[in-house]
Design a protein around this motif. Structure first.
Motif, PDB file in Angstrom:
ATOM      1  N   MET A   1       0.858  -1.180   0.000  1.00  0.00           N
ATOM      2  CA  MET A   1       0.000   0.000   0.000  1.00  0.00           C
ATOM      3  C   MET A   1       0.896   1.233   0.000  1.00  0.00           C
ATOM      4  O   MET A   1       1.766   1.373   0.861  1.00  0.00           O
ATOM      5  N   ARG A   2       0.677   2.118  -0.953  1.00  0.00           N
ATOM      6  CA  ARG A   2       1.589   3.244  -1.154  1.00  0.00           C
ATOM      7  C   ARG A   2       0.808   4.558  -1.153  1.00  0.00           C
ATOM      8  O   ARG A   2      -0.285   4.645  -1.700  1.00  0.00           O
ATOM      9  N   PHE A   3       1.409   5.575  -0.527  1.00  0.00           N
ATOM     10  CA  PHE A   3       0.756   6.870  -0.402  1.00  0.00           C
ATOM     11  C   PHE A   3       1.706   7.974  -0.847  1.00  0.00           C
ATOM     12  O   PHE A   3       2.918   7.890  -0.630  1.00  0.00           O
ATOM     13  N   LYS A   4       1.135   9.032  -1.419  1.00  0.00           N
ATOM     14  CA  LYS A   4       1.869  10.261  -1.666  1.00  0.00           C
ATOM     15  C   LYS A   4       1.350  11.318  -0.710  1.00  0.00           C
ATOM     16  O   LYS A   4       0.161  11.634  -0.701  1.00  0.00           O
ATOM     17  N   LEU A   5       2.248  11.850   0.123  1.00  0.00           N
ATOM     18  CA  LEU A   5       1.888  12.915   1.057  1.00  0.00           C
ATOM     19  C   LEU A   5       2.368  14.248   0.507  1.00  0.00           C
ATOM     20  O   LEU A   5       3.479  14.347  -0.023  1.00  0.00           O
ATOM     21  N   THR A   6       1.545  15.259   0.633  1.00  0.00           N
ATOM     22  CA  THR A   6       1.940  16.625   0.302  1.00  0.00           C
ATOM     23  C   THR A   6       2.094  17.382   1.606  1.00  0.00           C
ATOM     24  O   THR A   6       1.131  17.540   2.370  1.00  0.00           O
ATOM     25  N   LEU A   7       3.319  17.838   1.878  1.00  0.00           N
ATOM     26  CA  LEU A   7       3.632  18.534   3.118  1.00  0.00           C
ATOM     27  C   LEU A   7       3.682  20.040   2.861  1.00  0.00           C
ATOM     28  O   LEU A   7       4.309  20.490   1.899  1.00  0.00           O
ATOM     29  N   LYS A   8       3.063  20.798   3.735  1.00  0.00           N
ATOM     30  CA  LYS A   8       3.107  22.260   3.645  1.00  0.00           C
ATOM     31  C   LYS A   8       4.010  22.795   4.754  1.00  0.00           C
ATOM     32  O   LYS A   8       3.721  22.588   5.949  1.00  0.00           O
ATOM     33  N   PRO A   9       5.102  23.479   4.405  1.00  0.00           N
ATOM     34  CA  PRO A   9       5.942  24.095   5.445  1.00  0.00           C
ATOM     35  C   PRO A   9       5.149  25.118   6.246  1.00  0.00           C
ATOM     36  O   PRO A   9       4.373  25.892   5.683  1.00  0.00           O
ATOM     37  N   LEU A  10       5.337  25.142   7.558  1.00  0.00           N
ATOM     38  CA  LEU A  10       4.596  26.066   8.405  1.00  0.00           C
ATOM     39  C   LEU A  10       5.219  27.456   8.441  1.00  0.00           C
ATOM     40  O   LEU A  10       4.576  28.408   8.902  1.00  0.00           O
ATOM     41  N   LYS A  11       6.468  27.578   7.977  1.00  0.00           N
ATOM     42  CA  LYS A  11       7.128  28.883   7.895  1.00  0.00           C
ATOM     43  C   LYS A  11       7.985  28.933   6.639  1.00  0.00           C
ATOM     44  O   LYS A  11       8.367  27.898   6.098  1.00  0.00           O
ATOM     45  N   ASP A  12       8.275  30.136   6.176  1.00  0.00           N
ATOM     46  CA  ASP A  12       9.173  30.305   5.038  1.00  0.00           C
ATOM     47  C   ASP A  12      10.625  30.171   5.490  1.00  0.00           C
ATOM     48  O   ASP A  12      10.968  30.439   6.637  1.00  0.00           O
ATOM     49  N   LYS A  13      11.475  29.761   4.536  1.00  0.00           N
ATOM     50  CA  LYS A  13      12.930  29.745   4.741  1.00  0.00           C
ATOM     51  C   LYS A  13      13.346  28.889   5.941  1.00  0.00           C
ATOM     52  O   LYS A  13      14.271  29.215   6.674  1.00  0.00           O
ATOM     53  N   GLN A  14      12.673  27.771   6.136  1.00  0.00           N
ATOM     54  CA  GLN A  14      13.046  26.896   7.240  1.00  0.00           C
ATOM     55  C   GLN A  14      14.353  26.161   6.933  1.00  0.00           C
ATOM     56  O   GLN A  14      14.656  25.864   5.777  1.00  0.00           O
ATOM     57  N   GLN A  15      15.097  25.852   7.992  1.00  0.00           N
ATOM     58  CA  GLN A  15      16.356  25.134   7.859  1.00  0.00           C
ATOM     59  C   GLN A  15      16.109  23.647   8.108  1.00  0.00           C
ATOM     60  O   GLN A  15      15.769  23.242   9.220  1.00  0.00           O
ATOM     61  N   LEU A  16      16.269  22.851   7.057  1.00  0.00           N
ATOM     62  CA  LEU A  16      16.066  21.398   7.144  1.00  0.00           C
ATOM     63  C   LEU A  16      17.420  20.714   7.145  1.00  0.00           C
ATOM     64  O   LEU A  16      18.219  20.884   6.221  1.00  0.00           O
ATOM     65  N   LEU A  17      17.694  19.925   8.182  1.00  0.00           N
ATOM     66  CA  LEU A  17      18.960  19.211   8.238  1.00  0.00           C
ATOM     67  C   LEU A  17      19.084  18.218   7.087  1.00  0.00           C
ATOM     68  O   LEU A  17      18.097  17.624   6.649  1.00  0.00           O
ATOM     69  N   PHE A  18      20.285  18.062   6.557  1.00  0.00           N
ATOM     70  CA  PHE A  18      20.510  17.109   5.472  1.00  0.00           C
ATOM     71  C   PHE A  18      20.160  15.688   5.917  1.00  0.00           C
ATOM     72  O   PHE A  18      19.608  14.903   5.153  1.00  0.00           O
ATOM     73  N   ASN A  19      20.499  15.348   7.144  1.00  0.00           N
ATOM     74  CA  ASN A  19      20.309  13.987   7.633  1.00  0.00           C
ATOM     75  C   ASN A  19      18.934  13.844   8.301  1.00  0.00           C
ATOM     76  O   ASN A  19      18.802  13.607   9.488  1.00  0.00           O
ATOM     77  N   TYR A  20      17.883  14.021   7.480  1.00  0.00           N
ATOM     78  CA  TYR A  20      16.520  14.023   8.016  1.00  0.00           C
ATOM     79  C   TYR A  20      15.868  12.643   8.015  1.00  0.00           C
ATOM     80  O   TYR A  20      14.766  12.477   8.536  1.00  0.00           O
ATOM     81  N   GLN A  21      16.509  11.622   7.427  1.00  0.00           N
ATOM     82  CA  GLN A  21      15.850  10.328   7.249  1.00  0.00           C
ATOM     83  C   GLN A  21      15.478   9.668   8.578  1.00  0.00           C
ATOM     84  O   GLN A  21      14.370   9.141   8.731  1.00  0.00           O
ATOM     85  N   TYR A  22      16.407   9.678   9.525  1.00  0.00           N
ATOM     86  CA  TYR A  22      16.118   8.995  10.791  1.00  0.00           C
ATOM     87  C   TYR A  22      15.008   9.703  11.577  1.00  0.00           C
ATOM     88  O   TYR A  22      14.098   9.040  12.094  1.00  0.00           O
ATOM     89  N   PRO A  23      15.007  11.045  11.706  1.00  0.00           N
ATOM     90  CA  PRO A  23      13.859  11.715  12.344  1.00  0.00           C
ATOM     91  C   PRO A  23      12.542  11.462  11.606  1.00  0.00           C
ATOM     92  O   PRO A  23      11.482  11.371  12.239  1.00  0.00           O
ATOM     93  N   LEU A  24      12.597  11.326  10.288  1.00  0.00           N
ATOM     94  CA  LEU A  24      11.391  11.042   9.519  1.00  0.00           C
ATOM     95  C   LEU A  24      10.845   9.658   9.859  1.00  0.00           C
ATOM     96  O   LEU A  24       9.637   9.463  10.033  1.00  0.00           O
ATOM     97  N   GLN A  25      11.751   8.698   9.989  1.00  0.00           N
ATOM     98  CA  GLN A  25      11.345   7.349  10.404  1.00  0.00           C
ATOM     99  C   GLN A  25      10.716   7.366  11.790  1.00  0.00           C
ATOM    100  O   GLN A  25       9.709   6.690  12.048  1.00  0.00           O
ATOM    101  N   ALA A  26      11.287   8.152  12.702  1.00  0.00           N
ATOM    102  CA  ALA A  26      10.755   8.228  14.059  1.00  0.00           C
ATOM    103  C   ALA A  26       9.333   8.793  14.060  1.00  0.00           C
ATOM    104  O   ALA A  26       8.475   8.364  14.844  1.00  0.00           O
ATOM    105  N   TRP A  27       9.067   9.770  13.175  1.00  0.00           N
ATOM    106  CA  TRP A  27       7.720  10.335  13.058  1.00  0.00           C
ATOM    107  C   TRP A  27       6.723   9.282  12.594  1.00  0.00           C
ATOM    108  O   TRP A  27       5.618   9.171  13.134  1.00  0.00           O
ATOM    109  N   ILE A  28       7.104   8.471  11.598  1.00  0.00           N
ATOM    110  CA  ILE A  28       6.207   7.424  11.101  1.00  0.00           C
ATOM    111  C   ILE A  28       5.907   6.419  12.202  1.00  0.00           C
ATOM    112  O   ILE A  28       4.754   6.013  12.409  1.00  0.00           O
ATOM    113  N   TYR A  29       6.939   6.010  12.955  1.00  0.00           N
ATOM    114  CA  TYR A  29       6.724   5.083  14.064  1.00  0.00           C
ATOM    115  C   TYR A  29       5.770   5.665  15.107  1.00  0.00           C
ATOM    116  O   TYR A  29       4.918   4.961  15.654  1.00  0.00           O
ATOM    117  N   GLN A  30       5.924   6.962  15.391  1.00  0.00           N
ATOM    118  CA  GLN A  30       5.055   7.577  16.381  1.00  0.00           C
ATOM    119  C   GLN A  30       3.603   7.577  15.916  1.00  0.00           C
ATOM    120  O   GLN A  30       2.689   7.325  16.718  1.00  0.00           O
TER     121      GLN A  30
END
Length: 272
Positions: free
Chosen positions: A1-30
Motif C-alpha cells: 500500500m503506497r501513499f503520496k503525502l503533500t507537506l506544507k511548510p509552516l514557515k518560510d525559509k526553514q532550515q532542514l537538516l541534510f540527515n533528516y531520514q532517521y527523524p522522519l522514520q521516528a515520526w512514522i513510528y510515532q
C-alpha cells in the motif's frame, strides 16, 4: 500500500537538516504507535521473521523528500534552506488486509517536525493520495524502476558492511538475496511457495546504461556516540528488475536492500 503525502511548510525559509531520514522514520513510528500500539510494538520489538535465520524486517519504506526548490547550500553547511511551498513524500507499506483501514487515515492533517539540536523544520500534511503500483501481467514480470531514495546493498566482511555501487559484480546477487528474504518473512501468509535458492535464481537485476549515479551518506542515531552509524547508499539511477510477482510486490511495498524502514532506503517507483 503506497501513499503520496503533500507537506506544507509552516514557515518560510526553514532550515532542514541534510540527515533528516532517521527523524522522519521516528515520526512514522510515532504515528503507528498512536494509531495501533500493538502493531507498532510488533514492528519495533519483533518484526517479520525470516524462517531459519536471525533476520527480521519491518516492511515499510519511504522516499527522500521531494523538494522542488532550495537555496544553494554553502560549503560546510549541514542543512538546506527550503524555498518550496509544497514538499512531497512517498510512504509505502507491505501490510495485512486487516491493517489497511487504520493506515489509510494515518497521515491526514498530521504535523511533522524534523530537527536536531541545531535545525528544525515544521510541516503539516495537507493531502494524502493512494498510489497504485503498476506491475505488468505474468508470473515473472520485468519492470523498469527508478530510485526514490538511496539504495543500500552491502557485503558483510569481518562483521563490517562494505557498501556496494550498483555496478559492482556482487550487487545483483545481494539485492536478490535481500528481496527473497523479505518475501520469505511474509510467505506464511500464502502465495508463491518455493525454496530460497530457487527464488534467487529467478530474480534478475540489470543496471541501465548512461546512469549518473549519486552517492549519499546517512546517519543512524545522529549524535548518539557509539550508537551513531554511517550508512552509504546510491541513488539517481534506473534499472530493470525481473522477479516472481509475489517477490516483486513485497520488494516494491517494503523497499529494496538494507535500512528500508530505518532510513527509507530502497524506495523505488515503476517507470511507465
Amino acid at each position: 500500500m503506497r501513499f503520496k503525502l503533500t507537506l506544507k511548510p509552516l514557515k518560510d525559509k526553514q532550515q532542514l537538516l541534510f540527515n533528516y531520514q532517521y527523524p522522519l522514520q521516528a515520526w512514522i513510528y510515532q504515528l503507528l504507535r498512536n494509531a495501533d500500539s500493538d502493531y507498532a510494538a510488533f514492528l519495533h520489538q519483533k518484526g517479520y521473521v525470516v524462517p531459519d535465520r536471525c533476520k527480521t524486517f519491518k516492511h515499510f519504506t519511504f522516499s527522500s523528500l521531494i523538494i522542488p526548490k532550495i537555496e544553494r547550500p554553502k560549503p560546510g553547511d549541514s542543512y538546506m534552506i527550503l524555498s518550496s511551498k509544497e514538499i512531497g513524500l512517498i510512504v509505502s507499506f507491505y501490510i495485512d488486509k486487516a491493517a489497511e483501514g487504520f493506515i489509510t487515515g494515518l497521515f491526514q492533517n498530521q504535523r511533522i517536525s524534523l530537527y536536531n539540536r541545531d535545525y528544525r523544520a515544521d510541516f503539516v500534511v495537507e493531502r494524502v493520495e493512494t498510489l497504485p503500483v503498476q506491475i505488468p501481467a505474468g508470473n515473472l514480470p520485468t519492470v523498469r524502476l527508478r530510485t526514490l531514495s538511496p539504495m543500500v546493498i552491502a557485503e558483510k566482511i569481518e562483521n563490517m558492511d562494505r557498501y556496494l555501487m550498483p555496478g559492482d559484480e556482487k550487487f545483483a546477487a545481494l539485492l536478490a538475496h535481500n528481496m527473497v528474504d523479505k518475501y520469505r518473512s511474509i510467505q506464511h501468509n500464502g502465495g508463491l511457495m518455493m525454496d530460497a535458492e530457487t527464488a534467487r535464481r529467478l530474480v534478475r537485476f540489470e543496471l541501465l546504461p548512461n546512469q549518473k549515479i549519486k552517492q549519499r551518506g546517512m546517519l543512524v542515531k545522529e549524535g548518539k556516540g557509539n550508537e551513531q552509524t554511517k550508512v552509504i547508499g546510491y541513488h539517481n539511477f534506473e534499472f530493470n528488475l525481473t522477479a516472481p510477482r509475489a517477490i516483486m510486490e513485497a520488494a516494491l511495498a517494503s523497499g529494496i536492500g538494507k535500512y528500508s524502514s530505518t532510513l527509507g532506503c530502497g524506495c523505488c517507483e515503476v517507470v511507465e
